[in-house]
Scaffold this active site. Structure first.
Site, PDB file in Angstrom:
ATOM      1  N   CYS A 126       0.860  -1.181   0.000  1.00 39.93           N
ATOM      2  CA  CYS A 126       0.000   0.000   0.000  1.00 39.93           C
ATOM      3  C   CYS A 126       0.890   1.223   0.000  1.00 39.93           C
ATOM      4  O   CYS A 126       2.050   1.169   0.419  1.00 39.93           O
ATOM      5  CB  CYS A 126      -0.974   0.009   1.170  1.00 39.93           C
ATOM      6  SG  CYS A 126      -0.228   0.205   2.792  1.00 39.93           S
ATOM      7  N   SER A 127       0.363   2.323  -0.502  1.00 38.93           N
ATOM      8  CA  SER A 127       1.181   3.525  -0.671  1.00 38.93           C
ATOM      9  C   SER A 127       1.538   4.165   0.653  1.00 38.93           C
ATOM     10  O   SER A 127       2.641   4.659   0.851  1.00 38.93           O
ATOM     11  CB  SER A 127       0.443   4.534  -1.553  1.00 38.93           C
ATOM     12  OG  SER A 127       0.211   3.994  -2.838  1.00 38.93           O
ATOM     13  N   THR A 128       0.589   4.188   1.585  1.00 38.70           N
ATOM     14  CA  THR A 128       0.814   4.764   2.907  1.00 38.70           C
ATOM     15  C   THR A 128       0.064   3.929   3.934  1.00 38.70           C
ATOM     16  O   THR A 128      -0.803   3.131   3.598  1.00 38.70           O
ATOM     17  CB  THR A 128       0.280   6.213   2.999  1.00 38.70           C
ATOM     18  OG1 THR A 128      -1.138   6.192   2.872  1.00 38.70           O
ATOM     19  CG2 THR A 128       0.880   7.083   1.908  1.00 38.70           C
ATOM     20  N   GLN A 155      -3.870   3.686   4.014  1.00 38.68           N
ATOM     21  CA  GLN A 155      -4.659   2.753   3.213  1.00 38.68           C
ATOM     22  C   GLN A 155      -5.030   1.508   3.996  1.00 38.68           C
ATOM     23  O   GLN A 155      -5.822   0.702   3.546  1.00 38.68           O
ATOM     24  CB  GLN A 155      -3.889   2.362   1.947  1.00 38.68           C
ATOM     25  CG  GLN A 155      -3.839   3.457   0.909  1.00 38.68           C
ATOM     26  CD  GLN A 155      -3.319   2.941  -0.423  1.00 38.68           C
ATOM     27  OE1 GLN A 155      -2.727   1.871  -0.505  1.00 38.68           O
ATOM     28  NE2 GLN A 155      -3.548   3.707  -1.461  1.00 38.68           N
TER      29      GLN A 155
END
Length: 216
Positions: free
Chosen positions: A9-11, A14
């Site tokens: 996940c990007s951050t 999420q």
């Protein structure tokens, strides 16, 4: 059938959505459990932007797939990345790719999905910039409360990690070397996760990352 799992996940934000690490982990393990004679050799966890093609954990996963002639499995094609170039490179390599939410997808379909995913990423970026510009034009002060909230969450997470650090060191001294080993021991001893529930691979990964890399 041998599988190498990859979740991303990007951050950490999420984690609250269907794209969070826990949701992806559950999707992969459930899928593999339903396959006859299937084995999950390793699970790679990464918190990184899907725009980057040179993600360390993804490269490790690909290398391990080639070594063991295993299939790289992801929950959704966008978790692998939002770049047509990256998906095309994988499709042209010697490794097989499985996508949980579309197990029957062929190579042509995966190329199309990558193209749609890349386009979606660009549209989201454009809409976000336009919304921020509009809010700023109206005099809205951007990010002030979010920064405070983020700092409070980090402080709480740091305090919890510090409190459990002796337990983690003890488990390592007892021979626990993998994330899975630590997860199983924490759960078997009734030690709750920060959220008050069971530990998962991703929650142990975040704890170790906080202890080892954040230097709290």
């Amino acid at each position: 059938m041998k599988y190498i799992g990859y979740i991303r996940c990007s951050t950490n934000k999420q984690e609250k959505s269907g794209l969070g690490l826990s949701a992806q982990e559950a999707a992969l393990t459930n899928y593999i459990d339903q396959q006859p004679d299937a084995a999950l050799l390793e699970m790679f966890i990464e918190v990184e932007s899907g725009k980057k093609n040179d993600r360390p954990k993804l490269l490790e996963a690909i290398a391990l797939c080639k070594k063991h002639k295993a299939t790289l499995i992801v929950s959704k094609i966008c978790r692998l990345g939002r770049s047509v170039q990256l998906i095309s490179t994988l499709m042209n390599s010697d490794i097989e790719l499985a996508v949980v939410d579309n197990p029957n997808a062929n190579r042509f379909f995966l190329h199309l999905m990558a193209a749609f995913s890349e386009h979606e990423r660009e549209m989201i970026s454009t809409r976000t910039k336009e919304a921020l510009a509009a809010a700023k034009a109206k005099g809205t002060k951007l990010g002030s409360y979010g920064v405070v909230l983020g700092a409070r969450k980090k402080e709480t997470a740091d305090l919890y990690a510090k409190s459990i650090e002796p337990v983690i060191k003890g488990l390592k001294d007892e021979g626990c070397r993998t994330i899975k080993d630590i997860m199983e021991q924490l759960n078997s001893r009734g030690i709750k996760s920060p959220g008050g529930g069971f530990w998962h691979l991703c929650s142990v990964h975040r704890l170790l990352h906080r202890l080892e890399d954040k230097r709290i």
